[in-house]
Design a protein around this motif. Structure first.
Motif, PDB file in Angstrom:
ATOM      1  N   ASP A  92      12.978  44.431   0.316  1.00 21.32           N
ATOM      2  CA  ASP A  92      12.301  44.845  -0.907  1.00 21.32           C
ATOM      3  C   ASP A  92      11.586  43.638  -1.518  1.00 21.32           C
ATOM      4  OD1 ASP A  92      11.515  45.672  -3.430  1.00 21.32           O
ATOM      5  OD2 ASP A  92      13.450  46.546  -3.972  1.00 21.32           O
ATOM      6  N   PRO A  93      10.275  43.732  -1.758  1.00 23.83           N
ATOM      7  CA  PRO A  93       9.558  42.594  -2.339  1.00 23.83           C
ATOM      8  C   PRO A  93      10.164  42.093  -3.650  1.00 23.83           C
ATOM      9  CG  PRO A  93       8.014  44.251  -1.579  1.00 23.83           C
ATOM     10  CD  PRO A  93       9.384  44.863  -1.478  1.00 23.83           C
ATOM     11  N   ALA A  94      10.859  42.974  -4.363  1.00 27.20           N
ATOM     12  CA  ALA A  94      11.473  42.580  -5.630  1.00 27.20           C
ATOM     13  C   ALA A  94      12.865  41.995  -5.453  1.00 27.20           C
ATOM     14  CB  ALA A  94      11.552  43.785  -6.569  1.00 27.20           C
ATOM     15  N   ALA A  95      13.360  41.961  -4.217  1.00 30.26           N
ATOM     16  CA  ALA A  95      14.698  41.423  -3.982  1.00 30.26           C
ATOM     17  C   ALA A  95      14.731  39.936  -4.326  1.00 30.26           C
ATOM     18  CB  ALA A  95      15.097  41.622  -2.523  1.00 30.26           C
ATOM     19  N   PRO A  96      15.823  39.459  -4.920  1.00 26.93           N
ATOM     20  CA  PRO A  96      15.890  38.036  -5.292  1.00 26.93           C
ATOM     21  C   PRO A  96      15.881  37.129  -4.070  1.00 26.93           C
ATOM     22  CG  PRO A  96      18.027  39.098  -5.587  1.00 26.93           C
ATOM     23  CD  PRO A  96      17.057  40.192  -5.284  1.00 26.93           C
ATOM     24  N   ALA A  97      15.241  35.984  -4.222  1.00 27.15           N
ATOM     25  CA  ALA A  97      15.181  34.972  -3.161  1.00 27.15           C
ATOM     26  C   ALA A  97      14.979  33.623  -3.816  1.00 27.15           C
ATOM     27  CB  ALA A  97      14.037  35.269  -2.184  1.00 27.15           C
ATOM     28  N   TRP A  98      15.415  32.587  -3.140  1.00 32.22           N
ATOM     29  CA  TRP A  98      15.125  31.251  -3.663  1.00 32.22           C
ATOM     30  C   TRP A  98      13.645  30.964  -3.480  1.00 32.22           C
ATOM     31  CZ3 TRP A  98      12.767  26.915  -1.866  1.00 32.22           C
ATOM     32  CH2 TRP A  98      12.849  25.780  -2.708  1.00 32.22           C
ATOM     33  N   THR A  99      13.012  30.441  -4.525  1.00 33.89           N
ATOM     34  CA  THR A  99      11.617  30.020  -4.449  1.00 33.89           C
ATOM     35  C   THR A  99      11.452  28.747  -5.260  1.00 33.89           C
ATOM     36  OG1 THR A  99      10.926  31.266  -6.410  1.00 33.89           O
ATOM     37  CG2 THR A  99      10.783  32.402  -4.272  1.00 33.89           C
ATOM     38  N   PHE A 100      10.334  28.083  -5.100  1.00 31.69           N
ATOM     39  CA  PHE A 100       9.995  26.995  -6.019  1.00 31.69           C
ATOM     40  C   PHE A 100       8.902  27.492  -6.959  1.00 31.69           C
ATOM     41  CE2 PHE A 100       7.639  26.277  -2.029  1.00 31.69           C
ATOM     42  CZ  PHE A 100       6.330  26.213  -2.475  1.00 31.69           C
ATOM     43  N   GLY A 101       8.694  26.805  -8.032  1.00 28.96           N
ATOM     44  CA  GLY A 101       7.735  27.258  -9.023  1.00 28.96           C
ATOM     45  C   GLY A 101       8.444  27.908 -10.200  1.00 28.96           C
ATOM     46  N   ARG A 102       7.659  28.518 -11.064  1.00 26.66           N
ATOM     47  CA  ARG A 102       8.193  29.111 -12.280  1.00 26.66           C
ATOM     48  C   ARG A 102       8.632  30.548 -12.042  1.00 26.66           C
ATOM     49  NH1 ARG A 102       3.586  28.106 -16.661  1.00 26.66           N
ATOM     50  NH2 ARG A 102       2.372  29.055 -15.000  1.00 26.66           N
ATOM     51  N   GLY A 103       9.504  31.034 -12.884  1.00 26.72           N
ATOM     52  CA  GLY A 103       9.901  32.431 -12.846  1.00 26.72           C
ATOM     53  C   GLY A 103      11.027  32.699 -11.866  1.00 26.72           C
ATOM     54  N   VAL A 104      11.484  33.952 -11.872  1.00 21.01           N
ATOM     55  CA  VAL A 104      12.564  34.369 -10.983  1.00 21.01           C
ATOM     56  C   VAL A 104      11.998  34.591  -9.587  1.00 21.01           C
ATOM     57  CG1 VAL A 104      14.287  36.146 -10.559  1.00 21.01           C
ATOM     58  CG2 VAL A 104      13.798  35.416 -12.903  1.00 21.01           C
ATOM     59  N   GLY A 105      12.668  34.039  -8.570  1.00 21.44           N
ATOM     60  CA  GLY A 105      12.184  34.140  -7.210  1.00 21.44           C
ATOM     61  C   GLY A 105      12.409  35.511  -6.601  1.00 21.44           C
TER      62      GLY A 105
END
Length: 308
Positions: A92-105
């Protein structure tokens, strides 16, 4: 709205085909310390890292090394690119994942990021073969790449101290996005520097794959605008804008530190302008004190101040 999974599938497929067409030992112009094989290994490793971030939610993935046998490199890349594409397509594109940058990944964030990663490195692969004119991204996609630099990479590079904040604001305007596009602004200071061009041209400029022949970006014009804007600001803020040396010495420590930091920032801007003009014929001349005089105009701190 972009179909990022479809775009990523197409982009990685193109890279896999190019690996069989390009000399893997050729130098990559934008990354001269790399040959094409190094670039392919980088891309395959980044795909593994991104997949780990989606599946495990951490940035601590340990990519598999590329094969030493270059004849196996295309299959190695295609396998890891395919794993990433499949993971993103089934998550799911909305599933949480670690990312860099602002906002929830989210997992969807990675589909966009990896599409742009593959796109700019496709340009690198083609340029290693002298075929860079074959890189003609859709203007809407290229413009989103420009926006990604604004909303993710510029902030990340500043945060990680890989670059200093822009002294002014870079305003980018695309000339070929259907229906028009709002300008992208990077930085938040003065002066504003405006660049207009195709989305492709502006994206290559931001990723240091191209240079501009815009006269406004040439050292003489940058110097003229710096001195003009600096002087104009002080002329219109004469009551608050200038602190001479005896006033500076009398300031409380916290205010002295603040003013000193501003002076150093102004000095760095002027130094960058002058360094950019070292080889420019319009700034050549026999006057050895010209650069120092211009630095004094910018009220620097340190040894130069003592000689002004």
């Amino acid at each position: 709205m972009h179909d990022w999974n479809a775009l990523l599938t197409a982009a990685t497929g193109r890279v896999a085909r190019l690996i069989d067409e390009v000399d893997l030992t050729a130098s990559v112009p934008a990354c001269p310390e790399w040959c094409v094989a190094d670039l392919v290994e980088h891309l395959g490793s980044v795909h593994q890292w991104a997949r780990h971030a989606v599946l495990e939610g951490t940035p601590e993935g340990r990519p598999e090394d590329a094969p030493a046998d270059l004849s196996e490199l295309a299959a190695w890349y295609a396998g890891h690119a395919g794993d990433l594409v499949e993971t993103l397509a089934t998550t799911d594109p909305a599933a949480p994942a670690w990312t860099f940058g602002r906002g929830v990944g989210t997992a969807g964030w990675w589909a966009r990021r990896q599409t742009h990663e593959v796109s700019i490195h496709t340009y690198d692969l083609l340029s290693a073969a002298g075929r860079e004119e074959e890189w003609q991204p859709d203007p809407v996609l290229a413009w989103d790449g420009v926006r990604e630099v604004q909303d993710t990479f510029y902030l990340r590079q500043v945060k990680m101290a890989r670059t200093e904040p822009l002294a002014g604001t870079l305003v980018l305007e695309a000339t070929d996005v259907p229906g028009g596009a709002d300008p992208v602004r990077i930085g938040d200071g003065e002066p504003h520097v405006h660049l207009r061009g195709t989305a492709r041209e502006l994206l290559l400029l931001l990723w240091h794959r191209a240079t501009t022949d815009d006269p406004a970006a040439a050292p003489p014009e940058r110097l003229r605008r710096f001195v003009h804007d600096f002087s104009a600001w002080h002329a219109s803020h004469s009551r608050v804008g200038r602190i001479v040396q005896y006033e500076f010495d009398a300031l409380p420590p916290e205010h002295r530190s603040e003013v000193a930091a501003l002076r150093r920032a102004i000095e760095r801007v002027m130094q960058r302008v002058l360094e950019g003009g070292v080889t420019h014929p319009a700034l050549e001349g026999p006057q050895p004190g010209r650069g120092q005089a211009l630095l004094c105009q910018a009220i620097p701190s340190g040894d130069v101040t003592q000689q002004c």
